[in-house]
Design a protein around this motif. Structure first.
Motif, mmCIF file in Angstrom:
data_model
loop_
_atom_site.group_PDB
_atom_site.id
_atom_site.type_symbol
_atom_site.label_atom_id
_atom_site.label_comp_id
_atom_site.label_asym_id
_atom_site.label_seq_id
_atom_site.Cartn_x
_atom_site.Cartn_y
_atom_site.Cartn_z
ATOM 1 N N ILE A 224 102.045 -34.482 -57.814
ATOM 2 C CA ILE A 224 101.916 -33.478 -56.752
ATOM 3 C C ILE A 224 103.283 -32.913 -56.379
ATOM 4 C CG2 ILE A 224 101.294 -33.156 -54.320
ATOM 5 C CD1 ILE A 224 99.040 -35.251 -54.814
ATOM 6 N N MET A 225 104.245 -33.811 -56.262
ATOM 7 C CA MET A 225 105.600 -33.358 -55.908
ATOM 8 C C MET A 225 106.153 -32.387 -56.956
ATOM 9 S SD MET A 225 106.891 -34.549 -53.048
ATOM 10 C CE MET A 225 108.631 -34.269 -53.342
ATOM 11 N N GLN A 226 105.821 -32.661 -58.215
ATOM 12 C CA GLN A 226 106.324 -31.801 -59.293
ATOM 13 C C GLN A 226 105.716 -30.404 -59.223
ATOM 14 O OE1 GLN A 226 105.388 -34.513 -62.552
ATOM 15 N NE2 GLN A 226 107.535 -34.483 -63.193
ATOM 16 N N GLN A 227 104.491 -30.355 -58.685
ATOM 17 C CA GLN A 227 103.809 -29.064 -58.698
ATOM 18 C C GLN A 227 103.889 -28.310 -57.382
ATOM 19 O OE1 GLN A 227 99.839 -29.721 -60.265
ATOM 20 N NE2 GLN A 227 100.755 -30.875 -61.945
ATOM 21 N N LEU A 228 104.670 -28.810 -56.470
ATOM 22 C CA LEU A 228 104.790 -28.109 -55.180
ATOM 23 C C LEU A 228 105.315 -26.686 -55.410
ATOM 24 C CD1 LEU A 228 106.313 -30.628 -52.620
ATOM 25 C CD2 LEU A 228 103.958 -29.829 -52.823
ATOM 26 N N GLU A 229 104.761 -25.776 -54.645
ATOM 27 C CA GLU A 229 105.219 -24.386 -54.770
ATOM 28 C C GLU A 229 106.567 -24.212 -54.099
ATOM 29 O OE1 GLU A 229 102.336 -21.827 -53.084
ATOM 30 O OE2 GLU A 229 101.187 -21.670 -54.928
ATOM 31 N N SER A 230 107.466 -23.514 -54.780
ATOM 32 C CA SER A 230 108.761 -23.225 -54.168
ATOM 33 C C SER A 230 108.932 -21.720 -54.057
ATOM 34 C CB SER A 230 109.897 -23.788 -55.018
ATOM 35 O OG SER A 230 109.820 -25.183 -55.026
ATOM 36 N N LEU B 141 100.285 -40.132 -59.066
ATOM 37 C CA LEU B 141 99.678 -38.961 -58.457
ATOM 38 C C LEU B 141 100.688 -38.267 -57.536
ATOM 39 C CD1 LEU B 141 97.046 -37.378 -58.253
ATOM 40 C CD2 LEU B 141 96.357 -38.869 -56.373
ATOM 41 N N LEU B 142 101.367 -39.091 -56.774
ATOM 42 C CA LEU B 142 102.365 -38.569 -55.840
ATOM 43 C C LEU B 142 103.441 -37.783 -56.585
ATOM 44 C CD1 LEU B 142 102.796 -38.897 -52.794
ATOM 45 C CD2 LEU B 142 104.339 -40.773 -53.282
ATOM 46 N N ARG B 143 103.913 -38.356 -57.668
ATOM 47 C CA ARG B 143 104.941 -37.674 -58.455
ATOM 48 C C ARG B 143 104.397 -36.364 -59.018
ATOM 49 N NH1 ARG B 143 109.544 -37.173 -61.387
ATOM 50 N NH2 ARG B 143 109.384 -36.978 -63.632
#
Lengths: 364, 193
Positions: free
Chosen positions: A49-55, A45-47
């Motif tokens: 979420i990290m992958q989908q963080l807005e940049s 789940l953590l991975r």
């Protein structure tokens, strides 16, 4: 497999970086351990979420600003080293220099170094090649002074070669010819230095040597330790105008240390106070350096305190200043020259070179 | 359309036009990576600019052992982590994953003042990003870097090893440690099962 072992492998497992054996054992354990499965879900789940963080995106003019700043820097770089078309006398001198160089190489290919030195001494007395070369050098130096204020546009290749006398002529008259005195170079006024902290000493050294070889720069290397860290000191003999660019390239290899770092790197549990730095140099605790080298290291510290900006300023000032009349070599040379040599004569073209003293420290 | 290799070669020869094309190609990624490291757009902008200027100056050291993209990530990481370390020294050093040592030499867990909102809140994507960024910002730079490079930038272990100038084994263990720290913080806040 125990839960702790599984826990350590879960990160690699979600990246499919576990070995076949590990994967089997891990999956067998997961099939019957709810806690570890929960932990695995957490990692996934953590991975996710990290992958989908807005940049955020850079502003539209980002690359234009880079381009503009590059142009500004480029102008700065070129203004430091003046490239000019030599005058008529210059061309004659350049041809003479070429001939002198060619004859030097020709001679050296037939004579052993010892013989060559003897013949060089003889020639010195006859004053023939010596006059020619020194005359040329003088002329080059004169142009540099005379034309310092004139236009800097004409950057034709021929002009470049001719107006960079020390780089070319030094091959012919430089290291191979004269030896009168052996002296270890300590970091004097004509030295620039930098501390670089690296992850892997050997890789970093290879990079430094790569940079040196690429530009045909002579270097010497000393091993030792800095605090409790392993370190290598590399002294490069460079043209003053090369210093800022080289420093940038060299410092890109690792992490450049500033004063605060030096207290950490010196291996002391309690960092020295800033006020201490002004008064006493930070010598390595378990130093394997000779006295001379220690002396250099004191100098390094002092230079560091001057700060990066100041160092760049200094480098520019140096580039503009009059040539030093001394040229000394350290032991353990780069492949090219095998002997310890020093040349102490007036008007040697290589005298314009300065030492770039780089201390490469293994990061703990 | 010129290939990346051609652009790199021309840039090495000092062609700033060619380099601008490389900038355009990589600016979004470099900016995003800088933003993750630095935590705000102002710094991300400054760092990204610095990265490209530095890259142009150091192109001669680019030997083509990696792709240009990985190489530029390496510069980005060095520039940003150097800046973070520099700042950390100015402020009081504190990182979540480093046990504090008391004056008597006993290691204790640091007490973290939790700035997070109540746990039962539903997060909006933007808020969640900000919140995670806050947690990342409290991590040790090398732990932060390895998570960001792997999960946000989707680099392979080999590429991360090149970027961080360490071995693949180190990447593996560091990533495991970093993820474990981050996961624990999430679990404590009941954001994860």
């Amino acid at each position: 497999m125990k839960c702790e072992q599984v826990s350590e492998l879960l990160s690699a497992y979600i990246d499919e970086m576990t070995s076949e054996k590990e994967t089997k054992a891990l999956e067998a354990h997961l099939a019957q351990c709810a806690d570890c499965r929960k932990e695995l879900d957490g990692y996934r789940l953590l991975r996710g979420i990290m992958q989908q963080l807005e940049s955020p995106l850079p502003p539209d003019d980002f690359s234009t600003v880079v381009q503009k700043r590059l142009q500004e820097n480029k102008n700065k770089i070129f203004s430091a080293t003046t490239i000019e078309r030599p005058k008529k006398t210059g061309w004659i001198a350049a041809v003479l220099a070429g001939l002198a160089l060619a004859s030097g190489i020709y001679a050296s290919s037939y004579l052993s170094i010892g013989d060559f030195l003897v013949s060089w001494q003889d020639k010195k007395e006859q004053k023939k090649p010596r006059i020619a070369i020194e005359d040329i050098i003088e002329r080059f130096q004169k142009w540099n002074k005379e034309e310092d204020n004139s236009s800097r546009e004409a950057a034709e290749p021929e002009a470049k070669i001719a107006s960079n006398p020390s780089a070319k002529v030094s091959v012919g008259v430089g290291a191979e010819n004269t030896r009168e005195e052996v002296e270890l170079k300590t970091a004097g006024d004509d030295s620039y230095s930098s501390h670089i902290m690296v992850k892997e000493l050997s890789t970093a050294l290879a990079q430094v040597i790569g940079i040196a070889d690429e530009r045909e720069i002579k270097y010497s290397m000393t091993s030792g330790s800095y605090g409790s860290s392993e370190a290598r000191r590399v002294v490069l003999e460079v043209e003053p105008q090369e210093v800022p660019q080289l420093l940038m390239e060299l410092e890109a290899i690792g992490r450049k240390l500033d004063v605060a770092d030096l207290t950490e790197a010196s291996g002391q549990d309690e960092a020295l106070q800033a006020s201490d730095l002004d008064e006493k140099p930070l010598l390595p605790e378990k130093s394997e350096f000779s006295d001379n080298e220690k002396l250099s290291m004191v100098k390094i510290e002092n230079n560091e305190e001057a700060g990066e900006d100041r160092k760049e300023e200094l480098a520019k000032e140096k580039a503009a200043s009059a040539p030093d009349d001394k040229m000394l070599f350290n032991s353990e040379k780069g492949e090219d020259s095998k002997d310890i040599e020093s040349i102490k004569e007036e008007n040697k073209p290589e005298g314009t070179k300065v030492n770039l003293d780089i201390l490469i420290i293994q990061e703990k | 359309m010129q290939s990346e290799q051609e652009l790199v070669k021309k840039s090495m020869e000092g062609d700033t036009q060619a380099f601008e094309k490389l900038v355009l190609q990589y600016q979004n990624k470099v900016y995003a990576l800088s933003f993750r490291y630095m935590g705000n757009e102002d710094d991300a902008y400054d760092m990204s600019q610095e990265v490209f200027l530095k890259a142009f100056r150091s192109l001669k050291t680019f030997k083509g052992n990696s792709s240009f993209g990985t190489w530029i990530f390496r510069i980005t990481t060095n520039v940003c982590l150097d800046e973070l370390r520099r700042r950390k020294r100015r402020i009081v050093p504190l990182s979540l994953d480093e046990a504090a040592v008391t004056s008597r030499g006993i290691e204790v867990e640091r007490e973290i003042v939790d700035p997070s909102p109540p746990v039962d809140r539903v997060y909006e994507q933007k808020e969640l990003s900000q919140y995670i960024q806050g947690l990342l910002d409290q991590m040790k730079p090398e732990h932060k870097a390895v998570i960001i490079l792997r999960d946000s930038m989707d680099l392979s272990y080999e590429q991360i090893a090149y970027v961080l100038n360490c071995s693949v084994g180190t990447v593996k263990s560091r990533l495991s440690r970093a993820r474990s720290i981050l996961r624990k913080q999430w679990v404590e806040r009941e954001l994860l099962p």
